[in-house]
Scaffold this active site. Structure first.
Site, PDB file in Angstrom:
ATOM      1  N   LYS A  16       0.857  -1.184   0.000  1.00  0.00           N
ATOM      2  CA  LYS A  16       0.000   0.000   0.000  1.00  0.00           C
ATOM      3  C   LYS A  16       0.893   1.233   0.000  1.00  0.00           C
ATOM      4  O   LYS A  16       1.976   1.207   0.583  1.00  0.00           O
ATOM      5  CB  LYS A  16      -0.888   0.019   1.248  1.00  0.00           C
ATOM      6  CG  LYS A  16      -1.881  -1.115   1.284  1.00  0.00           C
ATOM      7  CD  LYS A  16      -2.810  -0.972   2.475  1.00  0.00           C
ATOM      8  CE  LYS A  16      -3.763  -2.138   2.521  1.00  0.00           C
ATOM      9  NZ  LYS A  16      -4.110  -2.564   3.855  1.00  0.00           N
ATOM     10  N   ARG A  93       6.023   1.803   6.917  1.00  0.00           N
ATOM     11  CA  ARG A  93       5.411   1.247   8.110  1.00  0.00           C
ATOM     12  C   ARG A  93       6.096  -0.084   8.415  1.00  0.00           C
ATOM     13  O   ARG A  93       6.179  -0.953   7.549  1.00  0.00           O
ATOM     14  CB  ARG A  93       3.936   1.004   7.864  1.00  0.00           C
ATOM     15  CG  ARG A  93       3.260   0.466   9.077  1.00  0.00           C
ATOM     16  CD  ARG A  93       1.838   0.140   8.774  1.00  0.00           C
ATOM     17  NE  ARG A  93       1.135  -0.117  10.006  1.00  0.00           N
ATOM     18  CZ  ARG A  93      -0.171  -0.121  10.109  1.00  0.00           C
ATOM     19  NH1 ARG A  93      -0.913   0.143   9.075  1.00  0.00           N
ATOM     20  NH2 ARG A  93      -0.735  -0.380  11.255  1.00  0.00           N
ATOM     21  N   HIS A 181      -0.545  -0.897  16.334  1.00  0.00           N
ATOM     22  CA  HIS A 181      -1.374   0.254  15.930  1.00  0.00           C
ATOM     23  C   HIS A 181      -0.822   1.560  16.491  1.00  0.00           C
ATOM     24  O   HIS A 181      -1.544   2.554  16.618  1.00  0.00           O
ATOM     25  CB  HIS A 181      -2.850   0.093  16.387  1.00  0.00           C
ATOM     26  CG  HIS A 181      -3.578  -1.008  15.679  1.00  0.00           C
ATOM     27  ND1 HIS A 181      -4.372  -1.911  16.344  1.00  0.00           N
ATOM     28  CD2 HIS A 181      -3.630  -1.332  14.365  1.00  0.00           C
ATOM     29  CE1 HIS A 181      -4.883  -2.770  15.467  1.00  0.00           C
ATOM     30  NE2 HIS A 181      -4.454  -2.440  14.271  1.00  0.00           N
ATOM     31  N   ASN A 211     -10.012  -4.515  10.759  1.00  0.00           N
ATOM     32  CA  ASN A 211      -9.792  -5.956  10.625  1.00  0.00           C
ATOM     33  C   ASN A 211      -8.945  -6.457  11.779  1.00  0.00           C
ATOM     34  O   ASN A 211      -9.194  -7.505  12.348  1.00  0.00           O
ATOM     35  CB  ASN A 211      -9.091  -6.265   9.306  1.00  0.00           C
ATOM     36  CG  ASN A 211     -10.079  -6.349   8.179  1.00  0.00           C
ATOM     37  OD1 ASN A 211     -11.153  -6.931   8.344  1.00  0.00           O
ATOM     38  ND2 ASN A 211      -9.739  -5.762   7.050  1.00  0.00           N
ATOM     39  N   ARG A 241      -8.728 -13.059  13.892  1.00  0.00           N
ATOM     40  CA  ARG A 241      -7.879 -13.453  15.028  1.00  0.00           C
ATOM     41  C   ARG A 241      -8.725 -13.595  16.288  1.00  0.00           C
ATOM     42  O   ARG A 241      -9.659 -12.822  16.494  1.00  0.00           O
ATOM     43  CB  ARG A 241      -6.780 -12.419  15.274  1.00  0.00           C
ATOM     44  CG  ARG A 241      -5.662 -12.480  14.257  1.00  0.00           C
ATOM     45  CD  ARG A 241      -4.671 -11.357  14.474  1.00  0.00           C
ATOM     46  NE  ARG A 241      -4.655 -10.480  13.310  1.00  0.00           N
ATOM     47  CZ  ARG A 241      -4.225  -9.227  13.312  1.00  0.00           C
ATOM     48  NH1 ARG A 241      -3.766  -8.674  14.428  1.00  0.00           N
ATOM     49  NH2 ARG A 241      -4.256  -8.506  12.213  1.00  0.00           N
ATOM     50  N   ASP A 283     -16.117  -9.665   7.950  1.00  0.00           N
ATOM     51  CA  ASP A 283     -16.422  -8.278   7.616  1.00  0.00           C
ATOM     52  C   ASP A 283     -17.623  -7.780   8.416  1.00  0.00           C
ATOM     53  O   ASP A 283     -18.711  -8.336   8.333  1.00  0.00           O
ATOM     54  CB  ASP A 283     -16.726  -8.204   6.102  1.00  0.00           C
ATOM     55  CG  ASP A 283     -16.751  -6.781   5.614  1.00  0.00           C
ATOM     56  OD1 ASP A 283     -17.687  -6.043   5.984  1.00  0.00           O
ATOM     57  OD2 ASP A 283     -15.825  -6.399   4.881  1.00  0.00           O
ATOM     58  N   GLY A 328     -11.707   1.242  10.641  1.00  0.00           N
ATOM     59  CA  GLY A 328     -12.858   1.025   9.764  1.00  0.00           C
ATOM     60  C   GLY A 328     -14.163   0.793  10.516  1.00  0.00           C
ATOM     61  O   GLY A 328     -15.202   1.358  10.157  1.00  0.00           O
ATOM     62  N   ILE A 329     -14.128  -0.022  11.573  1.00  0.00           N
ATOM     63  CA  ILE A 329     -15.342  -0.274  12.359  1.00  0.00           C
ATOM     64  C   ILE A 329     -15.620   0.909  13.287  1.00  0.00           C
ATOM     65  O   ILE A 329     -16.754   1.399  13.372  1.00  0.00           O
ATOM     66  CB  ILE A 329     -15.210  -1.591  13.163  1.00  0.00           C
ATOM     67  CG1 ILE A 329     -15.051  -2.781  12.210  1.00  0.00           C
ATOM     68  CG2 ILE A 329     -16.410  -1.781  14.084  1.00  0.00           C
ATOM     69  CD1 ILE A 329     -14.781  -4.119  12.903  1.00  0.00           C
ATOM     70  N   GLY A 330     -14.593   1.382  13.969  1.00  0.00           N
ATOM     71  CA  GLY A 330     -14.779   2.497  14.911  1.00  0.00           C
ATOM     72  C   GLY A 330     -15.313   3.749  14.239  1.00  0.00           C
ATOM     73  O   GLY A 330     -16.142   4.472  14.792  1.00  0.00           O
ATOM     74  N   ASN A 332     -17.049   3.819  11.342  1.00  0.00           N
ATOM     75  CA  ASN A 332     -18.254   3.633  10.521  1.00  0.00           C
ATOM     76  C   ASN A 332     -19.396   2.844  11.145  1.00  0.00           C
ATOM     77  O   ASN A 332     -20.528   2.978  10.697  1.00  0.00           O
ATOM     78  CB  ASN A 332     -17.868   2.938   9.213  1.00  0.00           C
ATOM     79  CG  ASN A 332     -16.890   3.754   8.395  1.00  0.00           C
ATOM     80  OD1 ASN A 332     -17.204   4.868   8.003  1.00  0.00           O
ATOM     81  ND2 ASN A 332     -15.710   3.231   8.181  1.00  0.00           N
TER      82      ASN A 332
HETATM   83  P1  ADP Z   1      -7.671  -2.792   8.459  1.00  0.00           P
HETATM   84  O1  ADP Z   1      -7.462  -3.225   9.879  1.00  0.00           O
HETATM   85  O2  ADP Z   1      -7.426  -3.880   7.459  1.00  0.00           O
HETATM   86  O3  ADP Z   1      -7.039  -1.452   8.121  1.00  0.00           O
HETATM   87  P2  ADP Z   1     -10.135  -1.294   8.352  1.00  0.00           P
HETATM   88  O4  ADP Z   1      -9.691  -0.312   9.390  1.00  0.00           O
HETATM   89  O5  ADP Z   1     -10.296  -0.815   6.951  1.00  0.00           O
HETATM   90  O6  ADP Z   1      -9.251  -2.591   8.341  1.00  0.00           O
HETATM   91  O7  ADP Z   1     -11.537  -1.895   8.845  1.00  0.00           O
HETATM   92  C1  ADP Z   1     -12.217  -2.871   8.127  1.00  0.00           C
HETATM   93  C2  ADP Z   1     -13.506  -3.193   8.881  1.00  0.00           C
HETATM   94  O8  ADP Z   1     -14.332  -2.012   8.940  1.00  0.00           O
HETATM   95  C3  ADP Z   1     -14.334  -4.285   8.236  1.00  0.00           C
HETATM   96  O9  ADP Z   1     -14.812  -5.202   9.213  1.00  0.00           O
HETATM   97  C4  ADP Z   1     -15.501  -3.498   7.648  1.00  0.00           C
HETATM   98  O10 ADP Z   1     -16.652  -4.276   7.569  1.00  0.00           O
HETATM   99  C5  ADP Z   1     -15.661  -2.411   8.673  1.00  0.00           C
HETATM  100  N1  ADP Z   1     -16.480  -1.322   8.135  1.00  0.00           N
HETATM  101  C6  ADP Z   1     -16.178  -0.460   7.130  1.00  0.00           C
HETATM  102  N2  ADP Z   1     -17.240   0.343   6.878  1.00  0.00           N
HETATM  103  C7  ADP Z   1     -18.241  -0.030   7.718  1.00  0.00           C
HETATM  104  C8  ADP Z   1     -19.597   0.404   7.931  1.00  0.00           C
HETATM  105  N3  ADP Z   1     -20.119   1.391   7.229  1.00  0.00           N
HETATM  106  N4  ADP Z   1     -20.299  -0.209   8.902  1.00  0.00           N
HETATM  107  C9  ADP Z   1     -19.780  -1.233   9.623  1.00  0.00           C
HETATM  108  N5  ADP Z   1     -18.525  -1.676   9.461  1.00  0.00           N
HETATM  109  C10 ADP Z   1     -17.763  -1.097   8.526  1.00  0.00           C
END
Ligand code: ADP
Length: 396
Positions: A16, A93, A181, A211, A241, A283, A328-330, A332
């Site tokens: 990336k 990174r 992190h 993730n 995990r 996911d 991503g989860i936090g 969204n």
């Molecule tokens: P990584 O740790 O690979 O960087 P991310 O921070 O991108 O991963 O987070 C990915 C996670 O965020 C996935 O489980 C995805 O489903 C979740 N996610 C992204 N958008 C949403 C959303 N709108 N609602 C719920 N979960 C979401």
């Protein structure tokens, strides 16, 4: 075009990258993208800050693309964008910095040799981080390369947060709770000074939920404790995990079920967590959309463990002024934030459901004793900032 800073995050099958314009001491993101499918059918994809996209498949006529070919693809795109000659620093990174790397460091032969000694601590990432660095040195000869460690932020944590209850010799040889992190936590700690200066020096628990997920207790901008340990397996359950697990379970799997070390490792790295518990997906979006009871139970366990860890980290902090959600989860998942915070009234959180429903930055009510915030992380921005500082392009 003026100066440009490149960030690289090399994983097992992907590289990336992000590109920042660097002018007047400021960094502005221009584009980010990735080469994925390394080792198989690799493809390049990039998206400019303006929204414009680029993509192409890598040549596989001489066999599957490796990290060097991935870096060449990034180089090719930078060439097409007329940016190659403007790259003044490359930030990498790196998963593990071991005991000694408490801050980012300029890459040289000695640093690469040290990283090789850390491979046993991060077998799944460190070898690829090293490949990424070597490929970038080839691609950008003479340009300063800077290694930024995901563990470095946590090196500030006290001995009791850093140690396992093993004989002391293990700690001395490096069996420690390193935590990960760190670049995300460092970025959030800095952002707090801008978005909530009244909290920035207080007692904060940051929940980086993606993730991979972990939580970190921060006081006065410095790390106090975190949920991950020597490896990124400990703490809350993640996409695939397991998170925290009684080591006795692992003995059971090996001794009674006859599983090999590799089979156990595969199980707890790749087939556990949300994926293993739900039997549906790793996911969160898919789990939230599912009507299956197993999907709900997987989310329930995720939320329950996050709440327990927030309580534990608040104890380590001896108080709590703020909880921050990121990743991503936090960032969204309204459902995850709501389910975590509605159980936190005892820690002074008054959850603002209306603010959460519109993804507001502050999701606690104005009279809440403990503030709850959502802040988007940007590890690449942190890496780019370190790269220019360590390369001597700005004051650190
Ligand atoms: P990584 O740790 O690979 O960087 P991310 O921070 O991108 O991963 O987070 C990915 C996670 O965020 C996935 O489980 C995805 O489903 C979740 N996610 C992204 N958008 C949403 C959303 N709108 N609602 C719920 N979960 C979401």
């Amino acid at each position: 075009m003026g100066q440009v800073v490149l960030t690289i995050n090399a994983g097992s099958s992907s590289v990336k990258f992000a590109v920042f314009a660097f002018a007047g001491g400021e960094l502005d993101e221009m584009a980010r993208g990735q080469v994925d499918g390394l080792g198989a059918q690799a493809k390049f994809a990039a998206k400019r800050a303006s929204g414009e996209k680029a993509q192409f498949a890598l040549d596989s006529s001489h066999g599957p693309a490796d990290h060097r070919a991935g870096m060449k693809a990034i180089l090719r795109w930078l060439g097409e964008e007329k940016l190659v000659d403007n790259v003044v620093a490359v930030g990498h990174r790196v998963l593990h910095g071991g005991r000694d790397f408490t801050k980012p460091a300029r890459v040289d032969a000695a640093l690469i040799a040290t990283l090789r000694t850390l491979i046993p601590l991060g077998e799944l990432h460190e070898p690829f981080n090293i490949l990424g660095i070597e490929a970038a040195i080839d691609a950008f000869p003479g340009v300063p390369q800077v290694a930024c460690f995901d563990t470095a932020f946590h090196r500030a944590q006290p001995f009791v947060a850093d140690v396992y209850g093993l004989p002391r010799s293990y700690y001395d040889e490096g069996v420690r709770r390193y935590g990960f992190h760190g670049l995300s936590y460092e970025y959030i700690a800095r952002q707090l000074k801008k978005v909530a200066p009244e909290i920035a020096d207080g007692r904060v628990v940051v929940c980086h939920l993606g993730n991979g997920s972990s939580l970190c207790a921060i006081h006065k901008g410095r790390a106090v404790a975190t949920t991950m340990g020597m490896t990124p397996l400990d703490g809350v359950p993640m996409g695939t995990r397991s998170g925290q697990i009684d080591p006795g379970v692992l003995f059971y799997l090996m001794k009674v079920k006859g599983m090999s070390v590799k089979a156990v490792s595969d199980l707890i790295h790749h087939n556990s967590g949300l994926k293993g518990l739900s039997g549906i997906s790793q996911d969160m979006r898919e789990l939230e959309a599912s009507t299956s009871p197993a999907a709900k139970e997987a989310i329930d366990y995720f939320v329950y463990r996050i709440r327990r860890e927030i309580g534990s980290l608040a104890a380590a902090l001896e108080g709590l002024d703020a909880i921050v959600f990121t990743g991503g989860i936090g960032e969204n998942s309204q459902r995850t934030r709501e389910e975590v915070l509605t159980g936190m009234a005892w820690l002074g959180v008054r959850f603002d459901a209306a603010a959460n429903a519109v993804n507001a930055q502050r999701i606690s009510t104005p009279d809440s004793r403990t503030t709850a915030l959502v802040i988007k992380t940007n590890e690449e921005r942190m890496i780019a900032g370190h790269a220019v500082a360590v390369a001597g392009l700005v004051a650190a």
